[in-house]
Design a protein around this motif. Structure first.
Motif, PDB file in Angstrom:
ATOM      1  N   GLY A  34       0.810  -1.224   0.000  1.00  0.00           N
ATOM      2  CA  GLY A  34       0.000   0.000   0.000  1.00  0.00           C
ATOM      3  C   GLY A  34       0.838   1.267   0.000  1.00  0.00           C
ATOM      4  O   GLY A  34       0.361   2.338   0.363  1.00  0.00           O
ATOM      5  N   ILE A  35       2.070   1.168  -0.422  1.00  0.00           N
ATOM      6  CA  ILE A  35       2.952   2.350  -0.478  1.00  0.00           C
ATOM      7  C   ILE A  35       2.958   2.885  -1.920  1.00  0.00           C
ATOM      8  O   ILE A  35       3.227   2.134  -2.864  1.00  0.00           O
ATOM      9  N   GLY A  36       2.613   4.145  -2.036  1.00  0.00           N
ATOM     10  CA  GLY A  36       2.574   4.736  -3.370  1.00  0.00           C
ATOM     11  C   GLY A  36       3.979   5.035  -3.906  1.00  0.00           C
ATOM     12  O   GLY A  36       4.803   5.599  -3.200  1.00  0.00           O
ATOM     13  N   VAL A  37       4.221   4.608  -5.160  1.00  0.00           N
ATOM     14  CA  VAL A  37       5.523   4.905  -5.804  1.00  0.00           C
ATOM     15  C   VAL A  37       5.357   6.166  -6.650  1.00  0.00           C
ATOM     16  O   VAL A  37       4.625   6.177  -7.637  1.00  0.00           O
ATOM     17  N   ARG A  38       5.989   7.223  -6.194  1.00  0.00           N
ATOM     18  CA  ARG A  38       5.836   8.511  -6.886  1.00  0.00           C
ATOM     19  C   ARG A  38       6.933   8.756  -7.935  1.00  0.00           C
ATOM     20  O   ARG A  38       6.728   9.462  -8.903  1.00  0.00           O
ATOM     21  N   GLU A  39       8.095   8.209  -7.693  1.00  0.00           N
ATOM     22  CA  GLU A  39       9.186   8.411  -8.659  1.00  0.00           C
ATOM     23  C   GLU A  39      10.166   7.266  -8.538  1.00  0.00           C
ATOM     24  O   GLU A  39      10.557   6.880  -7.421  1.00  0.00           O
ATOM     25  N   LEU A  40      10.552   6.717  -9.661  1.00  0.00           N
ATOM     26  CA  LEU A  40      11.600   5.691  -9.678  1.00  0.00           C
ATOM     27  C   LEU A  40      12.442   5.970 -10.929  1.00  0.00           C
ATOM     28  O   LEU A  40      11.957   5.817 -12.060  1.00  0.00           O
ATOM     29  N   ALA A  41      13.671   6.408 -10.712  1.00  0.00           N
ATOM     30  CA  ALA A  41      14.494   6.801 -11.867  1.00  0.00           C
ATOM     31  C   ALA A  41      15.956   6.523 -11.564  1.00  0.00           C
ATOM     32  O   ALA A  41      16.389   6.618 -10.410  1.00  0.00           O
ATOM     33  N   PRO A  42      16.715   6.142 -12.582  1.00  0.00           N
ATOM     34  CA  PRO A  42      18.140   5.900 -12.347  1.00  0.00           C
ATOM     35  C   PRO A  42      18.874   7.195 -11.983  1.00  0.00           C
ATOM     36  O   PRO A  42      18.570   8.255 -12.532  1.00  0.00           O
ATOM     37  N   VAL A  43      19.776   7.079 -11.001  1.00  0.00           N
ATOM     38  CA  VAL A  43      20.595   8.244 -10.626  1.00  0.00           C
ATOM     39  C   VAL A  43      21.457   8.642 -11.824  1.00  0.00           C
ATOM     40  O   VAL A  43      21.584   9.799 -12.174  1.00  0.00           O
ATOM     41  N   VAL A  44      22.057   7.653 -12.430  1.00  0.00           N
ATOM     42  CA  VAL A  44      22.810   7.852 -13.672  1.00  0.00           C
ATOM     43  C   VAL A  44      22.118   6.977 -14.711  1.00  0.00           C
ATOM     44  O   VAL A  44      21.789   5.829 -14.444  1.00  0.00           O
ATOM     45  N   SER A  45      21.907   7.546 -15.934  1.00  0.00           N
ATOM     46  CA  SER A  45      21.159   6.785 -16.930  1.00  0.00           C
ATOM     47  C   SER A  45      21.901   5.492 -17.270  1.00  0.00           C
ATOM     48  O   SER A  45      23.136   5.435 -17.172  1.00  0.00           O
ATOM     49  N   PRO A  46      21.177   4.459 -17.682  1.00  0.00           N
ATOM     50  CA  PRO A  46      21.835   3.201 -18.042  1.00  0.00           C
ATOM     51  C   PRO A  46      22.898   3.391 -19.113  1.00  0.00           C
ATOM     52  O   PRO A  46      23.952   2.798 -19.071  1.00  0.00           O
ATOM     53  N   LEU A  47      22.579   4.256 -20.066  1.00  0.00           N
ATOM     54  CA  LEU A  47      23.542   4.476 -21.143  1.00  0.00           C
ATOM     55  C   LEU A  47      24.808   5.128 -20.596  1.00  0.00           C
ATOM     56  O   LEU A  47      25.931   4.746 -20.930  1.00  0.00           O
ATOM     57  N   GLU A  48      24.607   6.115 -19.721  1.00  0.00           N
ATOM     58  CA  GLU A  48      25.762   6.807 -19.161  1.00  0.00           C
ATOM     59  C   GLU A  48      26.593   5.851 -18.306  1.00  0.00           C
ATOM     60  O   GLU A  48      27.827   5.863 -18.360  1.00  0.00           O
ATOM     61  N   ALA A  49      25.899   5.041 -17.532  1.00  0.00           N
ATOM     62  CA  ALA A  49      26.614   4.083 -16.682  1.00  0.00           C
ATOM     63  C   ALA A  49      27.407   3.098 -17.533  1.00  0.00           C
ATOM     64  O   ALA A  49      28.581   2.809 -17.253  1.00  0.00           O
ATOM     65  N   ALA A  50      26.750   2.615 -18.596  1.00  0.00           N
ATOM     66  CA  ALA A  50      27.449   1.674 -19.476  1.00  0.00           C
ATOM     67  C   ALA A  50      28.619   2.350 -20.153  1.00  0.00           C
ATOM     68  O   ALA A  50      29.709   1.786 -20.298  1.00  0.00           O
ATOM     69  N   PHE A  51      28.372   3.575 -20.571  1.00  0.00           N
ATOM     70  CA  PHE A  51      29.426   4.332 -21.245  1.00  0.00           C
ATOM     71  C   PHE A  51      30.651   4.478 -20.335  1.00  0.00           C
ATOM     72  O   PHE A  51      31.786   4.206 -20.739  1.00  0.00           O
ATOM     73  N   LEU A  52      30.390   4.876 -19.086  1.00  0.00           N
ATOM     74  CA  LEU A  52      31.508   5.069 -18.153  1.00  0.00           C
ATOM     75  C   LEU A  52      32.234   3.754 -17.907  1.00  0.00           C
ATOM     76  O   LEU A  52      33.470   3.689 -17.912  1.00  0.00           O
ATOM     77  N   THR A  53      31.441   2.687 -17.709  1.00  0.00           N
ATOM     78  CA  THR A  53      32.057   1.382 -17.422  1.00  0.00           C
ATOM     79  C   THR A  53      32.883   0.887 -18.606  1.00  0.00           C
ATOM     80  O   THR A  53      34.054   0.534 -18.464  1.00  0.00           O
ATOM     81  N   LEU A  54      32.261   0.908 -19.783  1.00  0.00           N
ATOM     82  CA  LEU A  54      32.933   0.335 -20.951  1.00  0.00           C
ATOM     83  C   LEU A  54      34.146   1.151 -21.374  1.00  0.00           C
ATOM     84  O   LEU A  54      35.174   0.600 -21.761  1.00  0.00           O
ATOM     85  N   THR A  55      34.010   2.458 -21.330  1.00  0.00           N
ATOM     86  CA  THR A  55      35.152   3.275 -21.759  1.00  0.00           C
ATOM     87  C   THR A  55      36.267   3.222 -20.725  1.00  0.00           C
ATOM     88  O   THR A  55      37.437   3.250 -21.084  1.00  0.00           O
ATOM     89  N   ASP A  56      35.911   3.116 -19.437  1.00  0.00           N
ATOM     90  CA  ASP A  56      36.954   2.950 -18.405  1.00  0.00           C
ATOM     91  C   ASP A  56      37.700   1.640 -18.620  1.00  0.00           C
ATOM     92  O   ASP A  56      38.923   1.579 -18.533  1.00  0.00           O
ATOM     93  N   GLU A  57      36.933   0.564 -18.918  1.00  0.00           N
ATOM     94  CA  GLU A  57      37.564  -0.740 -19.132  1.00  0.00           C
ATOM     95  C   GLU A  57      38.518  -0.683 -20.321  1.00  0.00           C
ATOM     96  O   GLU A  57      39.619  -1.213 -20.291  1.00  0.00           O
ATOM     97  N   GLN A  58      38.088   0.025 -21.381  1.00  0.00           N
ATOM     98  CA  GLN A  58      38.916   0.106 -22.567  1.00  0.00           C
ATOM     99  C   GLN A  58      40.203   0.877 -22.282  1.00  0.00           C
ATOM    100  O   GLN A  58      41.279   0.503 -22.720  1.00  0.00           O
ATOM    101  N   GLU A  59      40.047   1.966 -21.494  1.00  0.00           N
ATOM    102  CA  GLU A  59      41.232   2.759 -21.142  1.00  0.00           C
ATOM    103  C   GLU A  59      42.226   1.909 -20.369  1.00  0.00           C
ATOM    104  O   GLU A  59      43.428   1.943 -20.603  1.00  0.00           O
ATOM    105  N   VAL A  60      41.685   1.114 -19.401  1.00  0.00           N
ATOM    106  CA  VAL A  60      42.551   0.292 -18.567  1.00  0.00           C
ATOM    107  C   VAL A  60      43.244  -0.777 -19.416  1.00  0.00           C
ATOM    108  O   VAL A  60      44.447  -1.014 -19.283  1.00  0.00           O
TER     109      VAL A  60
END
Lengths: 313, 450
Positions: free
Chosen positions: A285-311
């Protein structure tokens, strides 16, 4: 299948002296698809877009644009339009004159009404007779888009078209691109605005140091990605926190991604666990008013993948 | 590695040169500085000539300046002299020197390439459009100065450099021809402007290059250079048009000057073209460099200069400065005879022909202590002439200032009844004695007989 491709690139390489700008790039863009190109500065996005626009010739590989193999001549096939490094406008001409001069290059058939329509599509009717010298970056971007549309392209290549756009300008640009894609035009655009790419693109390609580290649908990117942080705003924050702590696969993150409104909870989860939490909240019975990623999935993937490539390099 | 497929179909439908040309013209004409330049070239010469013609003091140090009260046609030639020194280098700098660099400055190269799809056509369109604007500006200078002079002073005969009279019709035709001739060195400067604009990108040096080259050529013309070097400089045609205003016309140096100028125009344009089509437009740092400008631009032009000097030296008879005693004497005697006839007419004396006068001159340099050759202000000539039915020969003395390019000013040094300063009555008012001071030129190449 290939007949439906706006772009088919295989093993494209491009070097500037000792610098490898593109290193074996593969890319498929279907007709009618809006395809995003993401990468850090210097990743090779602009170089790749330049090849698509016929501004440079690849050193190796095979490139087909709109079904036509690209040769060694510095020219793109008919039907390709767009801009890289910002739109090219002449400040001594008005917006209308810029478009009219460009239209006259191609044919005499684009009449004033057609130019007026384009200006209307990008929301520049009010400033049509102003010299572009005084235009803001957003206005220049929109006029650049209108200029690219003059030739009724079947492949539109845009480099950072969202730069400098206000919300109204963004709406105009998104509307135009959406309509073009619906009419079968392939659109390739680069951007650092992940929200724009997520809103517009069905597929993205992530480049890192001249290589493709991901290419495919956004949904696939989210599925491949690690756990994300989400903001959760509910009608009962205390009860929601207790439920989140008790839900398998959910971790409550304190202090991370904090927002001024203290009632917002930050949870870390994969998508299935998040679905489970939402179901439990609703059952409680708890109303969900907002559910959103802090960082967008694309941005998160971008950061992860490009960091991995740099390393890895 | 897979080879890139060569396929002509990829080029798509390119924009024609004619459409590109129109596009470039629209861009050029939309610029305020070009509009101002067009206005200035079409209005300022007329105002200048009209204003100067009304002054009591004339620009006598400029060729034909001393005749601005006498005929409206002199104003156009004064403007032509000024244009060769200042206006045309400036015009070519502003137009041709900026036509490529402006795209670098605005960051519009990629946009232009996407729109036109052919660097070759872009080059052709830009070169032709800048040529068109330059022609428009030169036409403005010519027409405006001629109209201003004729309206302000009138359509009278023009006194040529050797003193002979040209009818207004002849004067108009030769003035038009002189303006056409200076198009050749103007084109050479424009081509150097294109080369600078391509090679130096947004650097201001590209814009200044034609003006700097023109300045260097003018300085060179002031030096006592050998004739072959002087004629092989691309700016010599800015001076050689003077030869059109002698009788017979000194065509040889003018033709050499025009051919050399056109060679420079073609060579510099070709170099600019090669540099341009090799440019990598996706590489943001590739916008011209000093080293490339030297290797691809300056060195070939230096080679061209060396070749033309060699060819001119081998093909023409003149050596040294080209200013020799016999040539000076002939020029002074010829001019004196023509102007004596003019003076005779103005003083209402019985007409006498040049053949009857049999004028000769005896000239020396440095009071006879120096070899009578080369430029200098220490030339002294004694002119002798005969009048019909008069036994004794008349004599008059002139001090000459001969410049390295062959021009001279003769200053009467007595007797004052012949070449002193006094006013004579002419149909358009009082004028100085035409034998008092006069301009002339020594033909550096001995190609005419007279």
């Amino acid at each position: 299948m290939d007949g439906l491709l706006g772009i088919r690139a295989r093993g494209i390489t491009k070097c500037f002296g000792d610098v490898v700008a593109l290193d074996g790039i593969d890319l498929d863009v279907a007709q009618g698809q809006i395809h995003g190109l993401v990468g850090r500065n210097g990743a090779g996005k602009t170089t790749l877009l330049g090849l698509l626009l016929g501004l440079a010739v690849a050193d190796g590989g095979h490139l087909e644009i709109l079904g036509t193999p690209v040769g060694r001549a510095l020219a793109a096939p008919e039907g390709v339009a767009g801009f890289v490094d910002g739109p090219g406008l002449y400040p001594s001409l008005t917006a209308r004159q810029n478009l009219a001069a460009l239209a006259a290059l191609r044919s005499n058939s684009v009449r004033a009404a057609g130019i007026d329509d384009l200006l209307d599509q990008v929301g520049l009717t009010d400033v049509a007779d102003d010299r572009t010298r005084g235009f803001s970056l957003g206005m220049r971007q929109r006029l650049g888009l209108a200029a690219a549309l003059l030739t009724k392209p079947r492949l539109l290549v845009l480099d950072e078209p969202a730069n400098g756009l206000d919300p109204a300008g963004k709406r105009h640009v998104h509307g135009v691109l959406g309509r073009l894609a619906a009419q079968g035009t392939s659109v390739v655009l680069s951007s650092h605005r992940m929200d724009d790419l997520e809103a517009l693109c069905s597929e993205v390609t992530i480049l890192a140091t001249g290589r493709v580290v991901f290419s495919g649908p956004l949904s696939k990117l989210a599925a491949e990605n690690r756990e994300l942080d989400y903001w959760l705003l509910t009608s009962d924050p205390q009860a929601a926190r207790r439920l989140a702590v008790d839900t398998a696969g959910i971790r409550v993150v304190d202090g991370a991604g904090a927002r001024p409104d203290a009632e917002v909870l930050v949870v870390q989860a994969l998508v299935p666990a998040l679905d489970d939490l939402v179901v439990r909240l609703v059952h409680a019975g708890i109303g969900v008013r907002e559910l959103a990623p802090v960082v967008s999935p694309l941005e998160a993937a971008f950061l992860t993948l490009t960091d991995e490539q740099e390393v890895s390099r | 590695m897979t080879a890139i497929v060569a396929d002509a179909r990829v080029a798509g439908r390119r924009v024609s040169v004619a459409r590109g040309y129109r596009f470039e013209l629209v861009k050029l004409v939309s610029q305020w500085r070009i509009r101002l330049l067009v206005l200035a070239c079409w209005i300022a010469p007329a105002l200048f000539v009209a204003a100067v013609s009304q002054q009591s003091s004339l620009p006598v140090d400029t060729l034909f300046g001393r005749w601005m009260h006498a005929t409206g046609w002199a104003g156009s030639l004064v403007t032509l002299g000024f244009a060769g020194t200042w206006a045309l280098p400036l015009v070519t700098s502003v137009v041709a020197g900026d036509v490529f660099a402006s795209e670098d400055r605005l960051g519009t190269w990629r946009h232009l390439l996407v729109a036109i799809r052919s660097p070759r056509r872009i080059f052709a369109a830009k070169a032709l459009s800048s040529l068109t604007v330059i022609l428009l500006l030169v036409a403005g200078l010519a027409c405006s100065s001629a109209v201003g002079g004729v309206v302000a002073v009138g359509n009278q005969p023009l006194v040529g450099i050797d003193g002979h009279l040209l009818t207004p019709g002849d004067a108009a035709g030769k003035i038009l021809l002189a303006w056409v001739c200076v198009l050749a060195p103007t084109l050479a400067l424009a081509a150097i402007g294109l080369l600078g604009s391509v090679a130096l990108g947004r650097s201001p040096m590209g814009l200044l290059l034609p003006a700097l080259v023109a300045l260097a050529m003018q300085l060179a013309q002031m030096l006592p250079l050998p004739v072959a070097v002087r004629l092989a400089l691309p700016g010599y045609a800015f001076i050689a048009w003077n030869g059109l205003f002698t009788s017979p016309a000194q065509i040889g140096p003018l033709l050499i000057g025009i051919v050399v100028s056109l060679l420079w125009a073609v060579t510099a344009t070709a170099l600019a073209y090669l540099l341009f089509i090799r440019r990598d437009f996706t590489n943001p740092t590739d916008e011209g460099s000093g080293r490339r400008a030297v290797t691809v631009g300056a060195l070939p032009l230096a080679g061209l200069l060396a070749v033309t000097v060699g060819v001119v030296a081998a093909a023409t008879p003149a050596t040294g400065s080209g200013i020799a005693q016999e040539k000076v004497e002939r020029s002074v005697a010829t001019a004196f005879a023509h102007l004596y006839r003019l003076q005779t007419e103005q003083l209402n004396r019985p007409d006498v022909t040049e053949a009857q006068l049999k004028a000769t001159a005896s000239c020396n340099k440095g009071g006879g202590k120096l070899a009578a050759e080369g430029p200098g202000n220490d030339w002294r000539c004694v002119v002798s002439w005969h009048l019909p039915d008069v036994e004794a020969a008349g004599t008059a003395i002139y001090q000459l200032d001969v410049t390295p390019d062959g021009r001279f000013v003769a200053d009467g040094d007595g007797p004052k009844e012949v070449n002193g300063y006094f006013l004579v009555r002419t149909p358009i008012g009082d004028a100085p004695n035409p034998l008092w001071q006069f301009d002339g030129n020594v033909e550096l190449l001995h190609t005419t007989k007279g």
